[in-house]
Write an enzyme that holds these catalytic residues in place. Structure first.
Site, mmCIF file in Angstrom:
data_model
loop_
_atom_site.group_PDB
_atom_site.id
_atom_site.type_symbol
_atom_site.label_atom_id
_atom_site.label_comp_id
_atom_site.label_asym_id
_atom_site.label_seq_id
_atom_site.Cartn_x
_atom_site.Cartn_y
_atom_site.Cartn_z
ATOM 1 C CD GLU A 143 -2.741 1.165 2.520
ATOM 2 O OE1 GLU A 143 -3.632 2.019 2.605
ATOM 3 O OE2 GLU A 143 -2.462 0.371 3.446
ATOM 4 C CG HIS A 232 -8.745 2.281 2.851
ATOM 5 N ND1 HIS A 232 -8.565 3.387 2.051
ATOM 6 C CD2 HIS A 232 -7.550 2.060 3.461
ATOM 7 C CE1 HIS A 232 -7.318 3.810 2.171
ATOM 8 N NE2 HIS A 232 -6.684 3.020 3.009
ATOM 9 C CG ASP A 269 -13.328 0.729 12.023
ATOM 10 O OD1 ASP A 269 -14.175 1.390 11.385
ATOM 11 O OD2 ASP A 269 -12.181 1.137 12.268
ATOM 12 N N GLY A 270 -17.009 0.670 12.463
ATOM 13 C CA GLY A 270 -17.844 1.633 13.163
ATOM 14 C C GLY A 270 -17.192 2.994 13.311
ATOM 15 C CG ASP A 294 -6.322 -0.050 7.100
ATOM 16 O OD1 ASP A 294 -5.194 -0.473 6.797
ATOM 17 O OD2 ASP A 294 -6.614 1.154 7.075
ATOM 18 C CG LEU A 328 -9.621 7.875 11.589
ATOM 19 C CD1 LEU A 328 -10.868 7.459 10.830
ATOM 20 C CD2 LEU A 328 -9.619 7.253 12.978
#
Length: 409
Positions: A143, A232, A269-270, A294, A328
């Protein structure tokens, strides 16, 4: 009646009293296993006149194909992007820990790093079958570093690179070697991306689009040259706009070559993706949705600061940030948590949630003939779950490699 040893001396195991995920439906049916493969009982009965050597009562649990994680940066204190002489030890530790979450195989993911790191780390990560020692390694996911500075997220800007001068040769020199690489994430707006994508696909490497400011036409051009995956979705890309939906627009594009499917990773994952966004993506293109964790170094660790490649990240509750910011940096969720959250957030069927973590990632990697299904002849990698999708036991090649303490299997 004893099993027919004229075909094989290997024992035949029959899993009974279960509901198995097959042909996109949970079906009340027994699962038969021999020599690490799913066995066709009709051939066993009628051709071999055989039967089971061992029966396992599953106590009305679900059996689903083992989960496959195509994007995981580390966990349990291990950072796959950290240059060490014993990278394989870290891979082995994470592989063993993943079994308790139903993961039977995964793609260790390296984030943007200097060439020296790739040259040191990549030769140490080998494709390997899973077993009692841990989940199998399906190849490395690279990545970066060929991504957008504007959408780099937690990737360090000083190590970003471009191949617009030397094309594919620049990529080869950066990574050093592509042996054992299964996925490369890149930003398709970088000049000469079409050439690079074509060369990667020739080597049977999945090209994923991500960390990018590409518009829809640039993304479509990448797909026409062989890109099949989105890293993602919604994260680290241009936001959806009605005049130019960007990479997100690939979910409903009419320019996808006939017979091709564009898959997209979702971090359910919320935190990374709002439930409404999960629902929009799933409703738009359900067959392309791939659950990924991730997950980073801090998965399974206490709150605080931990390394992630060339950065330091900080854990606050269920959030993982680049230290000193609110950017994040990845997730600390496990795959079983993502499956449960995805089911709850979207209201999809149990079958859809399970296939997003098994069949679809196998299709991304082009290995659905042996992984991600319970079809006859496929690898007997599977997970036993209760009705709330809590993992009760994990099997690889038909052997139990993990079970919950109170599970009586």
């Amino acid at each position: 009646m004893p099993s027919n040893k004229s075909v094989s001396d290997a024992p035949i195991i029959q899993f009974t009293n279960c509901r198995i995920l097959k042909d996109h439906k949970l079906q009340r049916e027994d699962l038969w296993v021999r020599e690490g493969k799913i066995l066709n009982p009709e051939k066993l009965f009628f051709d071999e006149k055989g039967s089971a050597d061992l029966q396992v009562d599953c106590q009305n649990r679900l059996i689903a194909p083992g989960f496959i994680d195509t994007q995981i940066n580390g966990g349990y204190g291990v950072d796959f992007s950290m240059p060490k002489d014993d990278v394989s030890l870290g891979i082995s530790l994470v592989a063993q820990k993943l079994l308790s979450h139903g993961v039977t195989s995964f793609c260790p993911t390296l984030v943007t790093s200097p060439p020296s790191v790739y040259h040191q780390v990549l030769p140490q990560i080998r494709v390997a079958d899973g077993g009692l020692q841990g989940a199998g390694v399906l190849g490395v996911h690279l990545e970066g570093p060929f991504i957008s500075n504007e959408k780099r997220g937690a990737h360090p800007a000083r190590f970003l690179r471009s191949y617009e001068v030397g094309g594919f040769q620049d990529l080869l020199e950066t990574y050093g070697c592509l042996d054992g690489v299964s996925i490369v994430t890149l930003a398709p707006e970088i000049k000469r991306s079409s050439e690079v994508i074509t060369e990667l696909v020739k080597r049977r490497i999945c090209v994923s689009l991500g960390h990018s400011v590409a518009n829809l036409s640039q993304a479509e051009e990448a797909v026409k040259h062989g890109a099949t995956y989105i890293t993602h979705l919604f994260n680290a890309m241009l936001p959806f706009h009605h005049r130019d939906p960007g990479i997100v627009g690939l979910l409903t594009s009419d320019q996808i070559p006939k017979g091709h499917t564009v898959f997209y990773g979702m971090i359910a994952d919320g935190i990374h993706t709002n439930p409404a966004a999960l629902r929009i993506a799933h409703l738009a293109h359900p067959k392309g949705l791939v659950l990924v964790t991730d997950a980073i170094t801090a998965m399974g660790l206490e709150p605080g600061r931990h390394p992630l490649g060339q950065q330091v990240i900080e854990i606050e509750g269920l959030n993982a940030y680049v230290a000193g910011t609110k950017t994040l940096a990845g997730s600390i969720a496990t795959m079983d948590m993502c499956v449960q959250h995805f089911l709850e957030a979207t209201g999809c069927t149990v079958e859809s949630a399970l296939e997003a973590a098994s069949l679809h990632p196998a299709q991304v990697l082009g290995i659905e003939h042996r992984k991600g299904t319970l079809n006859y002849g496929a690898d007997a990698d599977f997970v036993l779950l209760d009705d709330n999708l809590n993992v009760q036991a994990t099997y690889i090649a038909g052997n139990r490699v993990w079970k919950r303490d109170l599970c009586t299997l």
